[in-house]
Design a protein around this motif. Structure first.
Motif, PDB file in Angstrom:
ATOM      1  N   PHE A 105      33.215 -12.689  -0.689  1.00  0.00           N
ATOM      2  CA  PHE A 105      34.094 -12.157  -1.728  1.00  0.00           C
ATOM      3  C   PHE A 105      34.418 -13.273  -2.713  1.00  0.00           C
ATOM      4  O   PHE A 105      34.611 -14.430  -2.319  1.00  0.00           O
ATOM      5  CB  PHE A 105      35.386 -11.627  -1.091  1.00  0.00           C
ATOM      6  N   SER A 106      34.458 -12.932  -3.994  1.00  0.00           N
ATOM      7  CA  SER A 106      34.740 -13.930  -5.027  1.00  0.00           C
ATOM      8  C   SER A 106      36.222 -14.308  -5.034  1.00  0.00           C
ATOM      9  O   SER A 106      37.072 -13.548  -4.561  1.00  0.00           O
ATOM     10  CB  SER A 106      34.337 -13.392  -6.398  1.00  0.00           C
ATOM     11  N   LEU A 107      36.521 -15.473  -5.617  1.00  0.00           N
ATOM     12  CA  LEU A 107      37.885 -15.987  -5.625  1.00  0.00           C
ATOM     13  C   LEU A 107      38.279 -16.469  -7.015  1.00  0.00           C
ATOM     14  O   LEU A 107      37.500 -17.157  -7.683  1.00  0.00           O
ATOM     15  CB  LEU A 107      38.014 -17.132  -4.610  1.00  0.00           C
ATOM     16  N   GLU A 108      39.497 -16.117  -7.413  1.00  0.00           N
ATOM     17  CA  GLU A 108      40.015 -16.513  -8.719  1.00  0.00           C
ATOM     18  C   GLU A 108      41.396 -17.158  -8.563  1.00  0.00           C
ATOM     19  O   GLU A 108      42.419 -16.471  -8.613  1.00  0.00           O
ATOM     20  CB  GLU A 108      40.080 -15.297  -9.649  1.00  0.00           C
ATOM     21  N   PRO A 109      41.415 -18.476  -8.360  1.00  0.00           N
ATOM     22  CA  PRO A 109      42.706 -19.176  -8.298  1.00  0.00           C
ATOM     23  C   PRO A 109      43.379 -19.141  -9.664  1.00  0.00           C
ATOM     24  O   PRO A 109      42.733 -19.382 -10.684  1.00  0.00           O
ATOM     25  CB  PRO A 109      42.314 -20.601  -7.895  1.00  0.00           C
ATOM     26  N   THR A 110      44.676 -18.834  -9.673  1.00  0.00           N
ATOM     27  CA  THR A 110      45.365 -18.622 -10.957  1.00  0.00           C
ATOM     28  C   THR A 110      46.828 -19.074 -10.880  1.00  0.00           C
ATOM     29  O   THR A 110      47.529 -18.779  -9.918  1.00  0.00           O
ATOM     30  CB  THR A 110      45.349 -17.124 -11.343  1.00  0.00           C
ATOM     31  N   GLY A 111      47.253 -19.774 -11.926  1.00  0.00           N
ATOM     32  CA  GLY A 111      48.658 -20.156 -12.039  1.00  0.00           C
ATOM     33  C   GLY A 111      48.900 -21.636 -11.825  1.00  0.00           C
ATOM     34  O   GLY A 111      48.693 -22.147 -10.732  1.00  0.00           O
ATOM     35  N   GLY A 112      49.301 -22.327 -12.885  1.00  0.00           N
ATOM     36  CA  GLY A 112      49.646 -23.741 -12.768  1.00  0.00           C
ATOM     37  C   GLY A 112      48.459 -24.668 -12.630  1.00  0.00           C
ATOM     38  O   GLY A 112      48.597 -25.806 -12.181  1.00  0.00           O
ATOM     39  N   ILE A 113      47.274 -24.203 -13.009  1.00  0.00           N
ATOM     40  CA  ILE A 113      46.081 -25.053 -12.927  1.00  0.00           C
ATOM     41  C   ILE A 113      45.949 -25.842 -14.232  1.00  0.00           C
ATOM     42  O   ILE A 113      46.061 -25.284 -15.328  1.00  0.00           O
ATOM     43  CB  ILE A 113      44.816 -24.219 -12.671  1.00  0.00           C
TER      44      ILE A 113
END
Length: 246
Positions: free
Chosen positions: A185-193
Protein backbone atom coordinates in the motif's frame (compact mmCIF):
# COMPACT_ATOMS: atom_id res chain seq x y z
CA UNK A 1 -3.36 12.35 -20.29
CA UNK A 2 -1.58 10.18 -17.77
CA UNK A 3 -3.70 9.25 -14.76
CA UNK A 4 -0.86 8.06 -12.50
CA UNK A 5 1.79 10.30 -10.88
CA UNK A 6 5.27 10.06 -12.36
CA UNK A 7 7.06 8.42 -9.42
CA UNK A 8 10.85 8.71 -9.67
CA UNK A 9 12.19 5.22 -10.38
CA UNK A 10 8.68 4.04 -9.61
CA UNK A 11 9.09 4.84 -5.91
CA UNK A 12 8.84 8.52 -4.93
CA UNK A 13 7.07 11.66 -6.13
CA UNK A 14 6.52 14.98 -4.40
CA UNK A 15 3.22 16.66 -3.55
CA UNK A 16 3.52 20.43 -3.23
CA UNK A 17 1.04 23.29 -3.48
CA UNK A 18 0.73 25.34 -6.65
CA UNK A 19 -0.22 28.96 -6.06
CA UNK A 20 -0.84 29.70 -9.73
CA UNK A 21 -0.60 28.06 -13.14
CA UNK A 22 2.80 29.65 -13.69
CA UNK A 23 3.94 28.42 -10.27
CA UNK A 24 2.74 24.91 -11.15
CA UNK A 25 4.86 24.98 -14.34
CA UNK A 26 7.92 26.06 -12.36
CA UNK A 27 7.33 23.32 -9.75
CA UNK A 28 6.85 20.68 -12.42
CA UNK A 29 10.12 21.61 -14.11
CA UNK A 30 11.98 21.80 -10.78
CA UNK A 31 11.08 18.17 -10.03
CA UNK A 32 11.59 16.97 -13.62
CA UNK A 33 7.91 16.03 -13.66
CA UNK A 34 8.13 13.77 -10.59
CA UNK A 35 5.53 15.79 -8.69
CA UNK A 36 1.83 16.42 -8.34
CA UNK A 37 0.77 20.04 -7.96
CA UNK A 38 -1.75 20.53 -5.19
CA UNK A 39 -4.75 22.79 -5.82
CA UNK A 40 -7.18 23.21 -2.93
CA UNK A 41 -10.92 23.08 -3.57
CA UNK A 42 -11.38 25.12 -0.42
CA UNK A 43 -10.08 28.16 -2.31
CA UNK A 44 -13.02 28.11 -4.74
CA UNK A 45 -16.66 29.15 -4.16
CA UNK A 46 -18.15 26.35 -6.27
CA UNK A 47 -17.40 23.31 -8.40
CA UNK A 48 -17.60 25.09 -11.76
CA UNK A 49 -15.01 27.75 -10.94
CA UNK A 50 -12.67 25.13 -9.52
CA UNK A 51 -13.05 22.87 -12.57
CA UNK A 52 -12.46 25.75 -14.98
CA UNK A 53 -9.24 26.68 -13.18
CA UNK A 54 -8.00 23.12 -12.82
CA UNK A 55 -8.31 22.56 -16.57
CA UNK A 56 -5.70 25.30 -17.04
CA UNK A 57 -3.40 23.58 -14.56
CA UNK A 58 -3.89 20.24 -16.33
CA UNK A 59 -2.65 21.61 -19.63
CA UNK A 60 0.34 23.29 -17.99
CA UNK A 61 1.65 20.22 -16.14
CA UNK A 62 0.46 17.20 -18.13
CA UNK A 63 -2.30 16.41 -15.62
CA UNK A 64 0.11 16.20 -12.66
CA UNK A 65 -2.67 17.57 -10.46
CA UNK A 66 -3.57 16.75 -6.87
CA UNK A 67 -7.11 17.81 -6.00
CA UNK A 68 -6.92 18.92 -2.38
CA UNK A 69 -9.25 19.39 0.54
CA UNK A 70 -7.45 22.21 2.35
CA UNK A 71 -5.78 21.25 5.63
CA UNK A 72 -7.73 17.99 5.56
CA UNK A 73 -11.06 19.83 5.84
CA UNK A 74 -13.74 17.09 5.88
CA UNK A 75 -16.35 19.55 4.65
CA UNK A 76 -14.56 19.62 1.28
CA UNK A 77 -14.91 15.87 0.77
CA UNK A 78 -17.95 16.00 -1.54
CA UNK A 79 -16.54 18.85 -3.63
CA UNK A 80 -13.24 17.03 -4.09
CA UNK A 81 -15.07 13.94 -5.37
CA UNK A 82 -17.29 15.86 -7.77
CA UNK A 83 -14.49 18.03 -9.15
CA UNK A 84 -12.27 14.98 -9.60
CA UNK A 85 -15.03 13.19 -11.52
CA UNK A 86 -14.76 15.85 -14.23
CA UNK A 87 -11.02 16.59 -14.06
CA UNK A 88 -9.75 12.98 -13.82
CA UNK A 89 -6.53 14.07 -12.07
CA UNK A 90 -3.52 11.94 -11.16
CA UNK A 91 -4.14 12.34 -7.44
CA UNK A 92 -7.10 12.89 -5.12
CA UNK A 93 -6.95 13.79 -1.41
CA UNK A 94 -9.80 12.35 0.62
CA UNK A 95 -10.94 11.91 4.18
CA UNK A 96 -11.28 8.25 5.12
CA UNK A 97 -15.03 8.09 4.56
CA UNK A 98 -14.91 9.84 1.18
CA UNK A 99 -12.69 7.36 -0.64
CA UNK A 100 -15.43 5.10 -1.96
CA UNK A 101 -17.46 8.01 -3.33
CA UNK A 102 -14.41 9.40 -5.14
CA UNK A 103 -13.52 6.07 -6.70
CA UNK A 104 -17.07 5.44 -7.83
CA UNK A 105 -17.32 8.84 -9.52
CA UNK A 106 -13.92 8.51 -11.21
CA UNK A 107 -15.03 5.24 -12.84
CA UNK A 108 -11.41 4.09 -13.23
CA UNK A 109 -8.77 2.58 -10.95
CA UNK A 110 -5.64 4.43 -12.04
CA UNK A 111 -5.93 7.79 -10.26
CA UNK A 112 -4.33 7.66 -6.82
CA UNK A 113 -6.83 8.30 -4.01
CA UNK A 114 -5.51 8.64 -0.49
CA UNK A 115 -7.49 8.11 2.69
CA UNK A 116 -6.76 10.47 5.58
CA UNK A 117 -5.97 8.78 8.88
CA UNK A 118 -4.75 10.62 11.96
CA UNK A 119 -2.29 9.86 14.76
CA UNK A 120 -3.63 8.35 17.99
CA UNK A 121 -0.50 8.50 20.13
CA UNK A 122 -0.34 4.70 19.99
CA UNK A 123 1.88 2.90 17.50
CA UNK A 124 -0.15 0.39 15.52
CA UNK A 125 -3.42 2.33 15.61
CA UNK A 126 -4.86 5.22 13.60
CA UNK A 127 -7.96 7.35 13.87
CA UNK A 128 -10.25 6.86 10.87
CA UNK A 129 -13.01 9.21 12.05
CA UNK A 130 -11.93 11.96 9.65
CA UNK A 131 -15.16 12.51 7.69
CA UNK A 132 -17.62 15.44 7.80
CA UNK A 133 -19.71 13.87 10.58
CA UNK A 134 -17.35 11.32 12.12
CA UNK A 135 -14.66 13.93 12.79
CA UNK A 136 -17.07 15.58 15.24
CA UNK A 137 -17.46 12.37 17.24
CA UNK A 138 -15.07 10.39 19.40
CA UNK A 139 -11.93 9.18 17.65
CA UNK A 140 -12.29 5.73 16.09
CA UNK A 141 -9.01 3.97 16.68
CA UNK A 142 -8.44 0.88 14.57
CA UNK A 143 -5.37 -1.26 13.86
CA UNK A 144 -3.28 0.09 10.99
CA UNK A 145 -3.64 -3.13 9.00
CA UNK A 146 -7.43 -3.01 9.36
CA UNK A 147 -7.48 0.59 8.14
CA UNK A 148 -5.40 -0.40 5.10
CA UNK A 149 -7.81 -3.25 4.33
CA UNK A 150 -10.81 -0.93 4.67
CA UNK A 151 -9.26 1.57 2.27
CA UNK A 152 -8.53 -1.19 -0.22
CA UNK A 153 -12.16 -2.29 0.08
CA UNK A 154 -13.25 1.23 -0.86
CA UNK A 155 -10.87 1.57 -3.80
CA UNK A 156 -8.23 3.61 -1.99
CA UNK A 157 -4.62 3.67 -3.10
CA UNK A 158 -2.69 5.06 -0.16
CA UNK A 159 -2.50 6.13 3.45
CA UNK A 160 -2.38 9.86 4.11
CA UNK A 161 -0.98 10.13 7.64
CA UNK A 162 -1.96 13.62 8.85
CA UNK A 163 -1.16 15.68 10.84
CA UNK A 164 2.29 14.21 11.45
CA UNK A 165 3.76 17.41 12.91
CA UNK A 166 7.10 16.48 11.43
CA UNK A 167 8.62 13.70 13.51
CA UNK A 168 6.37 14.17 16.54
CA UNK A 169 4.71 10.81 15.81
CA UNK A 170 7.82 9.00 14.63
CA UNK A 171 7.05 5.63 16.25
CA UNK A 172 3.54 5.59 14.79
CA UNK A 173 4.87 6.56 11.38
CA UNK A 174 7.51 3.82 11.47
CA UNK A 175 4.83 1.23 12.24
CA UNK A 176 2.63 2.52 9.42
CA UNK A 177 5.53 2.42 6.95
CA UNK A 178 6.20 -1.23 7.73
CA UNK A 179 2.51 -2.09 7.48
CA UNK A 180 2.20 -0.31 4.11
CA UNK A 181 5.23 -2.20 2.83
CA UNK A 182 3.90 -5.56 4.01
CA UNK A 183 0.46 -4.92 2.55
CA UNK A 184 1.64 -3.34 -0.73
CA UNK A 185 0.00 0.00 0.00
CA UNK A 186 1.27 3.48 -0.84
CA UNK A 187 2.13 6.02 1.86
CA UNK A 188 1.74 9.79 2.00
CA UNK A 189 3.37 11.39 5.04
CA UNK A 190 1.82 14.82 5.58
CA UNK A 191 2.11 17.72 8.00
CA UNK A 192 5.11 19.64 9.29
CA UNK A 193 7.52 18.28 6.68
CA UNK A 194 10.33 20.67 5.76
CA UNK A 195 13.80 20.73 4.21
CA UNK A 196 15.33 19.70 7.53
CA UNK A 197 13.26 16.60 8.35
CA UNK A 198 12.32 15.51 4.82
CA UNK A 199 15.27 13.15 4.41
CA UNK A 200 14.59 11.36 7.70
CA UNK A 201 10.90 10.98 6.89
CA UNK A 202 11.71 9.66 3.43
CA UNK A 203 14.37 7.30 4.83
CA UNK A 204 11.87 5.67 7.21
CA UNK A 205 9.49 4.85 4.37
CA UNK A 206 12.23 3.68 1.98
CA UNK A 207 13.96 1.56 4.60
CA UNK A 208 10.65 -0.09 5.46
CA UNK A 209 10.22 -1.03 1.81
CA UNK A 210 7.15 1.04 0.99
CA UNK A 211 6.44 0.58 -2.72
CA UNK A 212 5.32 4.15 -3.52
CA UNK A 213 5.82 7.24 -1.39
CA UNK A 214 4.28 10.67 -1.95
CA UNK A 215 5.41 13.11 0.77
CA UNK A 216 3.37 16.31 1.06
CA UNK A 217 5.60 19.35 1.61
CA UNK A 218 3.43 22.42 1.83
CA UNK A 219 3.71 25.56 3.97
CA UNK A 220 7.40 25.16 4.83
CA UNK A 221 8.47 25.85 1.23
CA UNK A 222 5.96 28.60 0.41
CA UNK A 223 7.27 32.13 -0.01
CA UNK A 224 5.46 34.18 2.62
CA UNK A 225 5.52 37.31 0.47
CA UNK A 226 4.14 35.82 -2.74
CA UNK A 227 2.19 32.85 -1.42
CA UNK A 228 3.86 30.69 -4.05
CA UNK A 229 5.85 27.49 -3.57
CA UNK A 230 9.57 28.13 -4.09
CA UNK A 231 10.84 26.13 -7.09
CA UNK A 232 14.39 26.19 -5.69
CA UNK A 233 13.17 24.35 -2.60
CA UNK A 234 11.37 21.80 -4.77
CA UNK A 235 14.68 21.25 -6.55
CA UNK A 236 16.40 20.67 -3.21
CA UNK A 237 13.78 18.11 -2.21
CA UNK A 238 14.08 16.33 -5.53
CA UNK A 239 17.86 16.21 -5.22
CA UNK A 240 17.39 14.34 -1.92
CA UNK A 241 15.02 11.90 -3.63
CA UNK A 242 17.50 11.25 -6.44
CA UNK A 243 20.36 10.73 -4.01
CA UNK A 244 18.35 8.26 -1.94
CA UNK A 245 17.33 6.27 -5.01
CA UNK A 246 20.67 6.41 -6.79
Amino acid sequence: MELVPNYYKGRVALNVLAGSVANAKDIYEAADGHVVCGVLTKNYPDNDSCIADLKKYQIAVNNAISVGLGAGDPNQSKMVSEVSQVIQPQHVNQVFTGVGYSRALLRQNQTIINGLVSPTGKAGYVNIATGPLSSKEMATEVPVTTAIALLKDMGGSSFKFFPMKGLAHKAEYEYIAKACATNDFSLEPTGGIDLENFETILDIALDAGVTRILPHVYSSIIDKDTGLTKPDDVTKLFEIVKRKLA
